[in-house]
Design an enzyme around this catalytic site. Structure first.
Site, PDB file in Angstrom:
ATOM      1  N   ARG A  82     -35.461  60.562  24.632  1.00  0.00           N
ATOM      2  CA  ARG A  82     -34.104  60.623  25.180  1.00  0.00           C
ATOM      3  C   ARG A  82     -33.269  59.438  24.691  1.00  0.00           C
ATOM      4  O   ARG A  82     -32.084  59.581  24.381  1.00  0.00           O
ATOM      5  CB  ARG A  82     -34.158  60.648  26.710  1.00  0.00           C
ATOM      6  CG  ARG A  82     -34.769  61.923  27.265  1.00  0.00           C
ATOM      7  CD  ARG A  82     -34.610  62.024  28.759  1.00  0.00           C
ATOM      8  NE  ARG A  82     -35.668  61.369  29.507  1.00  0.00           N
ATOM      9  CZ  ARG A  82     -36.719  61.988  30.025  1.00  0.00           C
ATOM     10  NH1 ARG A  82     -36.896  63.283  29.841  1.00  0.00           N
ATOM     11  NH2 ARG A  82     -37.625  61.330  30.726  1.00  0.00           N
TER      12      ARG A  82
ATOM     13  N   PHE B  54     -32.496  74.161  27.798  1.00  0.00           N
ATOM     14  CA  PHE B  54     -33.649  73.944  28.680  1.00  0.00           C
ATOM     15  C   PHE B  54     -33.536  72.542  29.297  1.00  0.00           C
ATOM     16  O   PHE B  54     -34.464  71.734  29.250  1.00  0.00           O
ATOM     17  CB  PHE B  54     -34.987  74.083  27.923  1.00  0.00           C
ATOM     18  CG  PHE B  54     -35.105  75.323  27.089  1.00  0.00           C
ATOM     19  CD1 PHE B  54     -35.478  76.538  27.663  1.00  0.00           C
ATOM     20  CD2 PHE B  54     -34.852  75.293  25.722  1.00  0.00           C
ATOM     21  CE1 PHE B  54     -35.605  77.690  26.888  1.00  0.00           C
ATOM     22  CE2 PHE B  54     -34.975  76.438  24.941  1.00  0.00           C
ATOM     23  CZ  PHE B  54     -35.353  77.641  25.516  1.00  0.00           C
TER      24      PHE B  54
ATOM     25  N   ASP C  86     -29.950  75.755  31.747  1.00  0.00           N
ATOM     26  CA  ASP C  86     -31.308  76.013  32.229  1.00  0.00           C
ATOM     27  C   ASP C  86     -31.315  77.318  33.018  1.00  0.00           C
ATOM     28  O   ASP C  86     -30.309  77.676  33.639  1.00  0.00           O
ATOM     29  CB  ASP C  86     -31.819  74.868  33.105  1.00  0.00           C
ATOM     30  CG  ASP C  86     -33.335  74.845  33.194  1.00  0.00           C
ATOM     31  OD1 ASP C  86     -33.963  74.132  32.381  1.00  0.00           O
ATOM     32  OD2 ASP C  86     -33.895  75.554  34.045  1.00  0.00           O
TER      33      ASP C  86
ATOM     34  N   ASP D 213     -35.382  71.495  24.243  1.00  0.00           N
ATOM     35  CA  ASP D 213     -36.545  70.926  24.956  1.00  0.00           C
ATOM     36  C   ASP D 213     -37.180  72.021  25.818  1.00  0.00           C
ATOM     37  O   ASP D 213     -37.169  71.961  27.049  1.00  0.00           O
ATOM     38  CB  ASP D 213     -36.094  69.740  25.822  1.00  0.00           C
ATOM     39  CG  ASP D 213     -37.257  69.070  26.555  1.00  0.00           C
ATOM     40  OD1 ASP D 213     -38.420  69.260  26.137  1.00  0.00           O
ATOM     41  OD2 ASP D 213     -37.005  68.370  27.552  1.00  0.00           O
TER      42      ASP D 213
ATOM     43  N   CYS E 134     -43.849  71.053  23.640  1.00  0.00           N
ATOM     44  CA  CYS E 134     -44.762  70.314  24.516  1.00  0.00           C
ATOM     45  C   CYS E 134     -46.080  71.065  24.704  1.00  0.00           C
ATOM     46  O   CYS E 134     -46.842  70.794  25.635  1.00  0.00           O
ATOM     47  CB  CYS E 134     -44.108  70.042  25.868  1.00  0.00           C
ATOM     48  SG  CYS E 134     -43.678  71.543  26.778  1.00  0.00           S
TER      49      CYS E 134
END
Length: 398
Positions: free
Chosen positions: A212, A228, A250, A299, A339
């Protein structure tokens, strides 16, 4: 002491530094035990490999605690593990909020602890460590107090699905006295309200802390799209860096509501706007509207939660990166990540490359990053290396 003996030729991961022994690697188990007990592990020829805790409910049959077969797994041993983990964090990261214990990578398999200011959030994901969790929490509080850090509350988030495969119930609740579970933290100069009770996983994703920060330097005077966004972390970092405008998206109404609260907390509600939408539906719509942004951030959650889902995950990552690249102004920037542990570095890199070829874009790599150092990557324990994060400049084919 129960002795677990490996098959000849097995235990390759263990021998190269890993922490797990799978059920199909074991030749014999001699002695009586209960699931969760400490056992000694021998190679096929009787050579002692160390100690770990056993669970016949799990395909991960033994999780190693030490390579020293003479080591007692007692309070002083656990104190040593806690102290080493804390000393490592003090040296490598901002400790105001950080992951204190990262399971296998801190040699405490199945145990995860996040510190949000003066609150701890605990996850216990394996039977053997579950028996030790209260003692480990006690030791953590002791070690932190030596540095003048008084923990006012501990909340358990052992509600992950993986506990079911260990034969454990999924539980959440206070360890000790109740407290306000909305915790204010500051990271990279941005304030957040972290919901440790009802937020995703432990309430906030600390692993992207320095990613970030890396995005901050790109965003001054820029128009930014954060996909996201969850509780708004990348969007707010863009806003605090001086972005002209930021849209965070989101699919979760709860997450968007929390993101809006975080924007107000930072006085950014005019600059940083949030909307509830499915990113896969919104990106083609923005493309139709001929919208363009200087910076697009992707993300997403882990699309590949198992090897079986990898093929569909690749399609998902390729699609959102194709859509995102179309929305980046020539010379603008794309931050994109995965991730998922199963989506390894090579496959993720290949997928992004294919996306760029598909839309005739050339990518100029600014940097490649992984998870923050409080989520250390233990070599040979592949599951500890999961976050892949690229920043690219998106160039047209001139």
């Amino acid at each position: 002491m129960t002795i677990v003996t490996l098959k000849k030729g097995e235990g390759r991961s263990l021998k190269s530094g890993g922490m797990w022994i799978f059920d199909n690697e074991i030749a014999s188990i001699v002695g009586t035990f209960h699931n969760g007990d400490i056992v000694t592990v021998h190679d096929f020829d009787g050579y002692p490999m160390g100690k770990g805790f056993i669970n016949q409910n799990s395909k991960i049959r033994v999780r190693m605690m030490t390579r020293n077969h003479r080591q007692e797994i007692d309070r002083e041993f656990l104190r040593m593990r806690i102290k080493e983990a804390w000393e490592y964090r003090k040296r490598t990261v901002d400790i105001s909020s950080c992951r204190l214990i990262f399971g296998e990578a801190d040699f405490l398999p199945g145990f995860v602890v996040d510190k949000f200011s003066d609150v701890l959030v605990v996850q216990s994901l394996a039977l053997g460590i579950d028996r030790l969790k209260l003692e480990l929490v006690d030791l953590l509080k002791e070690e932190l107090s030596k540095d003048g850090i008084q923990i006012r509350g501990v909340y358990e988030r052992s509600d992950a699905k993986v506990r079911s495969s260990e034969g454990l119930e999924r539980i959440k609740g206070f360890i000790g006295e109740a407290f306000d579970t909305k915790v204010e933290i500051t990271e990279n100069g941005v304030k957040y309200l972290v919901d440790v009770k009802d937020g995703q996983k432990t309430g906030f994703f600390l692993d992207q802390k320095y990613n970030r920060l890396a995005v901050q330097k790109l965003c001054k005077d820029m128009e930014v799209l954060d996909c996201f966004t969850h509780t708004g972390s990348f969007a707010l970092n863009a806003g605090i860096a001086g972005a002209k405008s930021v849209i965070g998206v989101d699919a979760s109404e709860l997450a968007v509501k929390q993101a809006q609260e975080n924007a107000k907390l930072n006085g950014l509600e005019e600059t940083v706007q949030f909307q509830c939408a499915d990113v896969f539906e919104l990106l083609p719509e923005l493309e139709k509207q001929k919208k363009q942004f200087d910076v697009v951030i992707l993300d997403p959650p882990a699309f590949a939660k198992s090897r079986n889902s990898l093929k569909n995950a690749v399609k998902g990552y390729r699609e959102i990166n194709i859509r995102a690249m179309k929305l980046v102004r020539p010379g603008g920037y794309l931050a994109t990540c995965s991730c998922s542990h199963f989506m390894d570095y090579e496959l993720f890199t290949k997928t992004i490359h294919q996306a760029a070829q598909n839309v005739h874009k050339r990518l100029r790599q600014v940097e490649y990053r992984t998870q923050a150092p409080d989520h250390p990557i233990l070599w040979a324990a592949d599951e500890s290396y999961y976050l892949k994060f690229y920043i690219f400049q998106v160039c047209g084919e001139k």
